[in-house]
Design a protein around this motif. Structure first.
Motif, mmCIF file in Angstrom:
data_model
loop_
_atom_site.group_PDB
_atom_site.id
_atom_site.type_symbol
_atom_site.label_atom_id
_atom_site.label_comp_id
_atom_site.label_asym_id
_atom_site.label_seq_id
_atom_site.Cartn_x
_atom_site.Cartn_y
_atom_site.Cartn_z
ATOM 1 N N ASP A 34 0.830 -1.198 0.000
ATOM 2 C CA ASP A 34 0.000 0.000 0.000
ATOM 3 C C ASP A 34 0.871 1.257 0.000
ATOM 4 O O ASP A 34 2.084 1.188 -0.197
ATOM 5 N N ASP A 35 0.239 2.417 0.232
ATOM 6 C CA ASP A 35 0.957 3.690 0.213
ATOM 7 C C ASP A 35 2.086 3.748 1.241
ATOM 8 O O ASP A 35 3.090 4.428 1.026
ATOM 9 N N THR A 36 1.930 3.041 2.345
ATOM 10 C CA THR A 36 2.979 3.018 3.358
ATOM 11 C C THR A 36 4.275 2.477 2.760
ATOM 12 O O THR A 36 5.357 3.012 2.994
ATOM 13 N N TYR A 37 4.174 1.412 1.973
ATOM 14 C CA TYR A 37 5.352 0.819 1.338
ATOM 15 C C TYR A 37 5.933 1.747 0.271
ATOM 16 O O TYR A 37 7.152 1.858 0.128
ATOM 17 N N ALA A 38 5.066 2.388 -0.505
ATOM 18 C CA ALA A 38 5.542 3.316 -1.535
ATOM 19 C C ALA A 38 6.274 4.496 -0.891
ATOM 20 O O ALA A 38 7.314 4.937 -1.399
#
Length: 184
Positions: A34-38
């Motif tokens: 998700d955005d956390t990983y990006a």
């Protein structure tokens, strides 16, 4: 398509586009990031750009970034963070040092879903590995990504570390012309 080769911090002005491609490439199965990983990717990228030998290939269609590949020289001693301890344990200290340390490590290869199947991943990988000292490149990927494993095998990369019997862990590959690969 236009390919741009960058060294070190030259990649940082492209951070927003890189994050977008990363999110697109790793948002679906098997990664489900998700955005956390990006966002974490962007944070890592700033530090990675300072690594010795860091370089990247970016592929554009007009002004739109379609994919990228990043690489650097693996330091000695071998790193102890991320998935490196798994790799070192599987290979042992002698092979880790002689095959991986000082070799070019491909860190990320990401292509937008819409641009896959057109040779872009191969072109990006070739662009960064063409700069490897003595053709010694290597990479690791998760065995949870069978398409990635299959892709590297089809390009002639040799898998040297096999996962645990449960199918967990990392698959480590050496480039087709890596000095550790015996010539046929």
């Amino acid at each position: 398509m236009r390919t741009l080769l960058l060294c070190g911090g030259e990649i940082l002005p492209h951070a927003t586009d890189l994050r977008e491609v990363y999110a697109d490439a790793f948002g679906d199965a098997p990664w489900h990031e998700d955005d956390t990983y990006a966002n974490a990717f962007l944070s890592r990228l700033e530090g990675h750009a300072d690594r010795p030998g860091f370089h990247a290939a970016l592929a554009f269609d007009g002004q739109r970034l379609l994919g990228f590949c990043t690489a650097w020289l693996t330091p000695a001693p071998f790193p102890g963070d991320r998935c490196y301890p798994q790799v070192a344990a599987a290979l042992g200290p002698e092979l880790t040092g002689s095959w991986l340390c000082g070799s070019q490590e491909v860190d990320e290869l990401a292509v937008r879903a819409e641009a896959r199947g057109r040779g872009l991943g191969t072109a990006l990988l070739d662009a960064v590995t063409s700069r490897a000292p003595d053709d010694s490149s290597w990479l690791m990927t998760s065995v949870r990504a069978p398409d990635a494993v299959r892709f590297y095998r089809q390009l002639g990369w040799r898998q040297i570390v096999h996962p645990a019997p449960e199918g967990r862990g990392m698959a480590v590959f050496l480039a087709p012309r890596h000095p550790a690969i015996p010539s046929d």
